[in-house]
Design a protein around this motif. Structure first.
Motif, PDB file in Angstrom:
ATOM      1  N   VAL A 341      46.619 -21.784  73.037  1.00  0.00           N
ATOM      2  CA  VAL A 341      47.191 -23.029  72.516  1.00  0.00           C
ATOM      3  C   VAL A 341      47.905 -22.767  71.201  1.00  0.00           C
ATOM      4  O   VAL A 341      49.024 -23.247  70.974  1.00  0.00           O
ATOM      5  CB  VAL A 341      46.089 -24.091  72.331  1.00  0.00           C
ATOM      6  CG1 VAL A 341      46.673 -25.368  71.745  1.00  0.00           C
ATOM      7  CG2 VAL A 341      45.405 -24.393  73.664  1.00  0.00           C
ATOM      8  N   LYS A 342      47.283 -21.978  70.320  1.00  0.00           N
ATOM      9  CA  LYS A 342      47.924 -21.646  69.047  1.00  0.00           C
ATOM     10  C   LYS A 342      49.216 -20.862  69.280  1.00  0.00           C
ATOM     11  O   LYS A 342      50.207 -21.070  68.558  1.00  0.00           O
ATOM     12  CB  LYS A 342      46.973 -20.830  68.169  1.00  0.00           C
ATOM     13  CG  LYS A 342      45.793 -21.604  67.639  1.00  0.00           C
ATOM     14  CD  LYS A 342      45.103 -20.863  66.505  1.00  0.00           C
ATOM     15  CE  LYS A 342      44.574 -19.515  66.940  1.00  0.00           C
ATOM     16  NZ  LYS A 342      43.861 -18.819  65.842  1.00  0.00           N
ATOM     17  N   GLU A 345      51.880 -23.351  70.492  1.00  0.00           N
ATOM     18  CA  GLU A 345      52.308 -24.192  69.373  1.00  0.00           C
ATOM     19  C   GLU A 345      53.170 -23.411  68.398  1.00  0.00           C
ATOM     20  O   GLU A 345      54.152 -23.935  67.864  1.00  0.00           O
ATOM     21  CB  GLU A 345      51.078 -24.768  68.653  1.00  0.00           C
ATOM     22  CG  GLU A 345      50.310 -25.801  69.483  1.00  0.00           C
ATOM     23  CD  GLU A 345      49.049 -26.269  68.777  1.00  0.00           C
ATOM     24  OE1 GLU A 345      48.580 -25.549  67.864  1.00  0.00           O
ATOM     25  OE2 GLU A 345      48.530 -27.341  69.147  1.00  0.00           O
ATOM     26  N   TRP A 346      52.817 -22.164  68.152  1.00  0.00           N
ATOM     27  CA  TRP A 346      53.602 -21.348  67.222  1.00  0.00           C
ATOM     28  C   TRP A 346      55.005 -21.111  67.780  1.00  0.00           C
ATOM     29  O   TRP A 346      55.995 -21.167  67.031  1.00  0.00           O
ATOM     30  CB  TRP A 346      52.885 -20.014  66.998  1.00  0.00           C
ATOM     31  CG  TRP A 346      53.561 -19.123  66.016  1.00  0.00           C
ATOM     32  CD1 TRP A 346      53.463 -19.160  64.660  1.00  0.00           C
ATOM     33  CD2 TRP A 346      54.474 -18.056  66.327  1.00  0.00           C
ATOM     34  NE1 TRP A 346      54.248 -18.186  64.096  1.00  0.00           N
ATOM     35  CE2 TRP A 346      54.875 -17.487  65.101  1.00  0.00           C
ATOM     36  CE3 TRP A 346      54.967 -17.527  67.509  1.00  0.00           C
ATOM     37  CZ2 TRP A 346      55.763 -16.420  65.037  1.00  0.00           C
ATOM     38  CZ3 TRP A 346      55.845 -16.460  67.451  1.00  0.00           C
ATOM     39  CH2 TRP A 346      56.235 -15.922  66.224  1.00  0.00           C
ATOM     40  N   ARG A 349      57.027 -24.252  67.306  1.00  0.00           N
ATOM     41  CA  ARG A 349      57.476 -24.409  65.921  1.00  0.00           C
ATOM     42  C   ARG A 349      58.635 -23.469  65.598  1.00  0.00           C
ATOM     43  O   ARG A 349      59.452 -23.773  64.725  1.00  0.00           O
ATOM     44  CB  ARG A 349      56.317 -24.151  64.959  1.00  0.00           C
ATOM     45  CG  ARG A 349      55.255 -25.244  64.954  1.00  0.00           C
ATOM     46  CD  ARG A 349      54.359 -25.122  63.741  1.00  0.00           C
ATOM     47  NE  ARG A 349      53.650 -23.846  63.696  1.00  0.00           N
ATOM     48  CZ  ARG A 349      52.455 -23.632  64.231  1.00  0.00           C
ATOM     49  NH1 ARG A 349      51.837 -24.622  64.881  1.00  0.00           N
ATOM     50  NH2 ARG A 349      51.893 -22.450  64.152  1.00  0.00           N
ATOM     51  N   LYS A 379      51.138 -31.925  75.378  1.00  0.00           N
ATOM     52  CA  LYS A 379      52.179 -31.136  74.707  1.00  0.00           C
ATOM     53  C   LYS A 379      53.493 -31.138  75.480  1.00  0.00           C
ATOM     54  O   LYS A 379      54.540 -30.825  74.921  1.00  0.00           O
ATOM     55  CB  LYS A 379      51.704 -29.686  74.541  1.00  0.00           C
ATOM     56  CG  LYS A 379      50.425 -29.543  73.715  1.00  0.00           C
ATOM     57  CD  LYS A 379      50.660 -29.903  72.264  1.00  0.00           C
ATOM     58  CE  LYS A 379      49.395 -29.647  71.450  1.00  0.00           C
ATOM     59  NZ  LYS A 379      49.603 -29.961  70.014  1.00  0.00           N
ATOM     60  N   TRP A 381      54.169 -29.121  78.034  1.00  0.00           N
ATOM     61  CA  TRP A 381      54.507 -27.758  78.441  1.00  0.00           C
ATOM     62  C   TRP A 381      54.321 -27.583  79.944  1.00  0.00           C
ATOM     63  O   TRP A 381      53.420 -28.159  80.540  1.00  0.00           O
ATOM     64  CB  TRP A 381      53.628 -26.740  77.713  1.00  0.00           C
ATOM     65  CG  TRP A 381      53.810 -26.732  76.220  1.00  0.00           C
ATOM     66  CD1 TRP A 381      54.966 -26.945  75.535  1.00  0.00           C
ATOM     67  CD2 TRP A 381      52.796 -26.509  75.241  1.00  0.00           C
ATOM     68  NE1 TRP A 381      54.744 -26.864  74.191  1.00  0.00           N
ATOM     69  CE2 TRP A 381      53.419 -26.588  73.968  1.00  0.00           C
ATOM     70  CE3 TRP A 381      51.434 -26.236  75.303  1.00  0.00           C
ATOM     71  CZ2 TRP A 381      52.721 -26.417  72.791  1.00  0.00           C
ATOM     72  CZ3 TRP A 381      50.739 -26.056  74.126  1.00  0.00           C
ATOM     73  CH2 TRP A 381      51.386 -26.149  72.877  1.00  0.00           C
TER      74      TRP A 381
END
Length: 402
Positions: A341-342, A345-346, A349, A379, A381
């Motif tokens: 997930v990180k 998200e990265w 961004r 999200k 996705w």
């Protein structure tokens, strides 16, 4: 042998008689036969090797993983000395040091020629080489061995297994949105810049006909126009061994084959495809199109191992400078933890549109994980999950699970 000969000689000298003489003559004839075996000609053996694949062959005629080879050897032994049989030993070496040994035998014909054949087991991806072939023979008593070698080193490559992909529904739905760069180049708008000549297709307007080329060749030709450049697609391969769990070899091979299938099918459609693979070293192949790009990517995937010392998220942070905004990233990973997930998200961004392709274990499928479905749905996705390579076309056409 020396003791036997000495005893026979003394028996003949001190005992005498027809029996002693006969034994001594027979022993000398046998010794002469054994000594002549050194000049049997097998040390000057000559031959050739030919092989054909038993499986799917890739575009450049390299083998695909899971294929077998049918190997045939033609052997020619010079000389006239009788040989009862010949043992043939062949070895196939993989780039990681693994070796496969094959042994067979034949009885030479009156021309001292023979042919043998064998089949290899299904081969894993990698580079293989045949060393020289060894031929052995023994006398009729099996006392002395005589050997010879022939052949030069032969090298061939076994590429990752791939499958043919059909339309990707998630991409098709996003033709006007963030996935527009992943569609085939024929979906891009043409410019007014002429980029050569192509074959005439039924339905082409007369304004598109290339009259000069048609007149020169005697066949209908049309003008080819350059297309607008498409945003690029980046395939991210997770090489962290901890993420693959107890099924590391099989799941990692599935991840590599999945990446190879996406890259090869995208490049067939002239889509700019790239690869980010972080293991013991960082490998970043910027998105491009063309056969040279395809060869470079497939060569890397042929030798890649799950040898990353960091997690997926940490690896992406290390490759921060290599990831350009505005591209589409397909993350191939078996992980379902917060690290994924990180990572997604990265990427978001960074201005990259992420897509997750999950490599499921034999007992777990991401579509059954309701928590993941909720997170990915929130999200927005696209998420796909497969257990085996043959599921990939159907899963991608189905539009994902989130």
């Amino acid at each position: 042998m020396t003791v036997i000969y000495t005893v026979s000689l003394f028996y003949f000298l001190f005992q005498g008689g027809k029996t002693a003489f006969m034994l001594f003559v027979i022993l000398n004839l046998l010794l002469l036969y054994l000594l002549l075996g050194k000049w049997s000609g097998i040390n000057r053996v000559d031959g050739s090797r030919a092989y054909a694949s038993q499986g799917t062959v890739a575009m450049d005629q390299s083998l695909a993983a899971g294929s077998s080879l049918e190997v045939s050897l033609n052997v020619k032994i010079p000389g006239i000395y009788p040989l009862p049989y010949v043992i043939v030993r062949d070895r196939l070496h993989r780039h990681n040091g693994q070796a496969l040994s094959f042994e067979t035998s034949f009885v030479p014909n009156w021309k001292r020629v023979g042919k043998v054949a064998y089949q290899t087991p299904p081969l894993q991806r990698g580079e293989y080489r045949f060393a020289g072939t060894e031929c052995l023979t023994y006398d009729v008593f099996g006392l002395f061995e005589h050997a010879g070698r022939f052949g030069s080193e032969t090298v061939f490559t076994v590429l990752p297994q791939t499958v043919q992909l059909r339309r990707w529904q998630g991409v098709q739905r996003g033709i006007r949105g963030p996935y527009s760069h992943a569609i085939a180049s024929r979906s891009a708008k043409e410019t007014t810049q002429i980029n050569g000549v192509r074959e005439y297709l039924y339905g082409d307007r007369l304004s598109r006909v290339h009259w000069n080329a048609t007149a020169k060749t005697g066949q209908w030709k049309s003008k080819a126009f350059e297309r607008e450049s498409l945003p690029r697609t980046l395939v991210v391969l997770d090489r962290s061994p901890g993420a693959y769990g107890g099924e590391l070899p099989d799941r990692f091979e599935l991840a590599v084959s999945t990446a190879a299938s996406l890259l090869e099918n995208g490049l067939k459609e002239d889509t700019a495809m790239g690869l980010l693979s972080i293991g013991s070293s960082i490998t970043m192949v910027p998105p491009k199109s063309g056969m040279e790009q395809r060869n470079m990517l497939m060569r890397h995937l042929t030798f890649v191992d799950a040898d990353a010392t960091y997690s997926l998220y940490t690896s992406l942070m290390m490759a921060d400078q290599a990831i350009e905004p505005g591209s589409f990233a397909v993350v191939i990973t078996p992980d379902t933890g917060p690290d994924v997930v990180k990572s997604m998200e990265w990427l978001a961004r960074k201005g990259v549109t992420p897509c997750l392709l999950h490599i499921a274990s034999s007992v777990d499928l991401l579509s059954h994980n309701t928590a993941w479905k909720r997170v990915m749905g929130e999200k927005g996705w696209q998420v796909y999950s497969i257990r085996q390579l043959q599921e990939l076309p159907g899963v991608l056409e189905g539009g994902g699970i989130a």
